[in-house]
Structure formats: C-alpha cells, structure tokens
Enzyme design. Sequence first.
Site, PDB file in Angstrom:
ATOM      1  N   GLU A 151       0.822  -1.207   0.000  1.00 36.26           N
ATOM      2  CA  GLU A 151       0.000   0.000   0.000  1.00 36.26           C
ATOM      3  C   GLU A 151       0.860   1.263   0.000  1.00 36.26           C
ATOM      4  O   GLU A 151       0.558   2.242  -0.684  1.00 36.26           O
ATOM      5  CB  GLU A 151      -0.931  -0.002   1.230  1.00 36.26           C
ATOM      6  CG  GLU A 151      -1.920  -1.162   1.247  1.00 36.26           C
ATOM      7  CD  GLU A 151      -1.404  -2.347   2.042  1.00 36.26           C
ATOM      8  OE1 GLU A 151      -2.223  -3.019   2.692  1.00 36.26           O
ATOM      9  OE2 GLU A 151      -0.173  -2.613   1.996  1.00 36.26           O
TER      10      GLU A 151
ATOM     11  N   LEU B 125      10.570 -39.240   2.892  1.00 35.47           N
ATOM     12  CA  LEU B 125       9.349 -38.906   2.171  1.00 35.47           C
ATOM     13  C   LEU B 125       8.161 -39.725   2.679  1.00 35.47           C
ATOM     14  O   LEU B 125       7.070 -39.193   2.907  1.00 35.47           O
ATOM     15  CB  LEU B 125       9.540 -39.129   0.672  1.00 35.47           C
ATOM     16  CG  LEU B 125      10.514 -38.176  -0.029  1.00 35.47           C
ATOM     17  CD1 LEU B 125      10.884 -38.706  -1.405  1.00 35.47           C
ATOM     18  CD2 LEU B 125       9.918 -36.774  -0.142  1.00 35.47           C
TER      19      LEU B 125
END
Length: 352
Positions: free
Chosen positions: A58, A301
């Site tokens: 902003e 994994l």
Amino acid sequence: MIERLFEVDEKYMLRAIELARLGMGDVSPNPMVGCVIVHNGVIIGEGYHTQFGTAHAEVNAVNRVKNLDLLKDSTLYVTLEPCSHFGKTPPCTDLILLHQIKNVVVGAIDPFVEVAGRGIQKLRTGGCRVIQGCLEEKCIELNRRFFTFHQKKRPFIILKWAQTADGFIDIDRSQEHYGQPTWITNDISRIAVHKMRTDESAILVGTNTARKDNPSLTVRDWSGKPPLRLVIDKEMKLPAGLSLFDGMVPTVVYTSHKVADKPNLEFRQIDFNGDEINQILADLHVRGILSLIVEGGQRMLNSFISMDIWDEARMFTGKSIFHRGVKAPVFKGRMLKSEELDDSWMFLFRKD
C-alpha cells in the site's frame, strides 16, 4: 450493473495479484501483497511488497501517485487485508485513512493474529467503504504458504523427488557408490529444481540422503536466495567434509547430541522419540519458516506421507529405466499440472 462493477473489481485485483507475485522469495516470512490504486478507471499508482522489513504494498502504491489529491476519490485494491498494527513498518490502515481513501477492495482477510479482521474494522470505523472477498480463493492460493503457517502452525510442506519411468528413485547402492546422486532427469529439470528452491524458505534431507548423495542444496543454476539447509544427523556420524557442512549457506543440523555451533552451521538438539518431524516443524515455526521442501530419500518422504503432513508433491520423472532399486513414494493427491522439461516431466500434486 452490480455484475459489471464486480468484473471491474476483479480486473484490478488480478493486476494486484500479478504484482504481488514479484515479491516471491524475497518477503518471507511476510506475505506477498500487491496493491493498485484506481481513479476514474485509470491506475494512478501500484506497488507490491518487495523485501521483508521494507515498505508494504500500500505504501509503495501511494508513493507512485503523482497527485495525492486524487486519492480521496480513488479506490484502493489490495490482495490481503491492510495491517493495523506496528511491526517493522507503521500500519497501512493509518496511511489509507490519512489520505482519506474512501473505497478499499480487499482480496482476503489476513490470518495473522495481530490483524485477522482488525484492519478492515479499523478502516470501516474510519469511514471507509470496504469490500472484502474479491477473488478471495486466488488471493489465498497466492499466499498458501503464509496461510498454512498461521493456520496450521507449521510451514507449507512440499515433497520433492525424481523417479524413473518405471517408478524408482535410486539404484541399490553400495558404499563405494556414495558421494554423487543417481541422475534420473536432465539439465532443464535441475534448473527447475534450483528455481523452486529460491521460492521456498528451507529444505530438508535425512542422514542417508546426505551420506549417499552429498547434496549441496544450493541454487547454482538459478539466481536467487538459497533456502535454509536442514539435515538430520542423530548420532553425529555424517562426515565433516560433506557439502552441507561447507559453511557457504546457513545450515541447521538436528541431532540428539549437544554440539557447539560453527559459522553458518547450527546444531539443534531434539529428542529422537518417534516425534522428530513434529519437533522439527515446531522449530521451523518458531524460526518463521513459511515453506519447506522435503528432498529426502524414500524413508523421509514416506514418513511425511504416512503422517499425512504435506501440502504439495512435485514429482520429476525421467525416461530412465532401472528395473529394480529404491521404489518411489506412493501417495494420494490431486494432480494440478504437468510440465514437459525436454525428455523429462514435472508433475505437481496437491493433497486433497
């Protein structure tokens, strides 16, 4: 007429999302945010959060406006709710109210507890007309790492591996073949992996992968910030000469021993009681790590998959055939996209 106005809002929010993505890899642990300011159908200012600790989107957008008198009759579009608290920078809500911007369109509410709707409420109390939820799903997807971090109190987790056409991630290697990874895909795939690393905050491998492959886990083939390197070494048996210990990139070793830190090399003591993954994730949350690539071998994994602690899986597939060896992980996920990389492929899955 209402539909037409909504289409206009979406057009400018899409531009804000496009701007926000430019901060990828540079703003963590902050979110990626883009902002567009429109006056009578013309963009008079736009900006995005460029670097952690610097001005928010902003502020950068307002600073691009040449005639500040136009702001009170403009509409500000922002992908994430403006902050209402003092952090490294002042509240963006104060800036909006200072310039009397009466119309604000917000993509998604900030999940951070210090904001979480307070920014929108402050703007409305100050006299702003706030529309929220414009392209909300796209804005949340843009900052899925940030939302996961604050809502689940852990990093956004990406499982990554390369596998052969017949479903193996490695050959059965004896110790004399340790030191170099088994190459499955191609140079373009390697570049894609290094690019992926620059987008994420940290990368984790286990003891076996570190010993067998001697990975550096850097971004040699791409320009960008390397992720924080993480390795598990319970008994401190990994050779000191491994690339992970070269001190070139900040690295954390998770171990059961108390070890003195070295330059760019931190030793974090945890309990190896079967809950190591949750302890590591809790530590990463404290460190403000928004995302984690798990690039370990089969055991690592499968641990994340069996615990159902993952968000994305990126599977790189080559044309090689091993016939036997270390099998690739088996998991359930929804394929979002596939990408051809010359004679290899990358498949991206999202957990259902």
